[in-house]
Design an enzyme around this catalytic site. Structure first.
Site, PDB file in Angstrom:
ATOM      1  N   HIS A   1       1.071   5.451   1.367  1.00 29.07           N
ATOM      2  CA  HIS A   1      -0.249   6.440   2.186  1.00 29.07           C
ATOM      3  C   HIS A   1       0.536   7.803   1.002  1.00 29.07           C
ATOM      4  O   HIS A   1       1.715   8.143  -0.077  1.00 29.07           O
ATOM      5  CB  HIS A   1       1.030   6.694   3.040  1.00 29.07           C
ATOM      6  CG  HIS A   1       1.261   5.575   4.102  1.00 29.07           C
ATOM      7  ND1 HIS A   1       0.187   5.644   4.632  1.00 29.07           N
ATOM      8  CD2 HIS A   1       1.843   4.429   3.943  1.00 29.07           C
ATOM      9  CE1 HIS A   1       0.252   4.456   5.377  1.00 29.07           C
ATOM     10  NE2 HIS A   1       1.003   3.510   5.245  1.00 29.07           N
TER      11      HIS A   1
ATOM     12  N   HIS B   1       0.562  -0.872  -0.457  1.00 27.49           N
ATOM     13  CA  HIS B   1      -0.419   0.119   0.574  1.00 27.49           C
ATOM     14  C   HIS B   1       0.903   1.445  -0.167  1.00 27.49           C
ATOM     15  O   HIS B   1       2.252   1.696   0.610  1.00 27.49           O
ATOM     16  CB  HIS B   1      -0.382   0.126   1.085  1.00 27.49           C
ATOM     17  CG  HIS B   1      -0.160  -0.143   2.583  1.00 27.49           C
ATOM     18  ND1 HIS B   1       0.455  -1.167   2.816  1.00 27.49           N
ATOM     19  CD2 HIS B   1       0.051   0.801   3.351  1.00 27.49           C
ATOM     20  CE1 HIS B   1       0.792  -0.779   4.350  1.00 27.49           C
ATOM     21  NE2 HIS B   1       0.569   0.620   4.386  1.00 27.49           N
TER      22      HIS B   1
END
Length: 143
Positions: free
Chosen positions: A106, A104
């Site tokens: 940010h 993932h």
């Protein structure tokens, strides 16, 4: 020995619809959601749908499709949250700060002179996350 991908991690469960989230955007390759523990207003996560622990074991073709989305989300977040800058962060394994072992990225809008809040584990109120998701969704649609 390489670590094994755990398909019960929270992001895999969000992708399967088992855990709710504040969704901003979704396509065939990824989902964009608001970070439940934002370090600044508009902090969101881009989560690829292809399973991988992190960048180190990700499919290069999946990464190639992910980067343009990261750029677009960063552009939209800059507008939506009147950011002076944007942090793009991605962590690989626990010693580097990774706590959820599904790749993932940010995207964190920054304001000049305003420090990031600590990532304490305290979740933001649902109405704050929903409002942020709405602002970011609108900004993405306008690009």
């Amino acid at each position: 020995m390489a670590a094994i991908y755990d398909d019960q991690n929270i992001f895999a469960r969000i992708l399967r619809g088992e855990i709710p989230c504040h969704k901003v955007f979704e396509n065939d390759d990824a989902i964009v959601i608001m970070d439940a523990m934002p370090q600044s207003p508009g902090h969101c996560l881009i989560i690829p749908k292809a399973p991988s622990r992190n960048l180190l074991d990700a499919d290069p073709a999946a990464l190639a499709r992910l980067v343009p989305l990261v750029q677009k989300v960063a552009q939209a977040a800059t507008v939506a949250f009147e950011a002076d800058g944007i942090n793009i962060m991605q962590f690989n394994e626990a010693p580097a700060g990774q706590t959820v072992f599904h790749l993932h990225i940010h995207v964190i809008p920054r304001r000049d002179g305003v420090p990031l809040k600590p990532h304490t584990g305290g979740m933001a109120p649902a109405e704050v996350l929903a409002a942020g998701a709405q602002k970011l969704t609108a900004a993405l649609a306008a690009l």
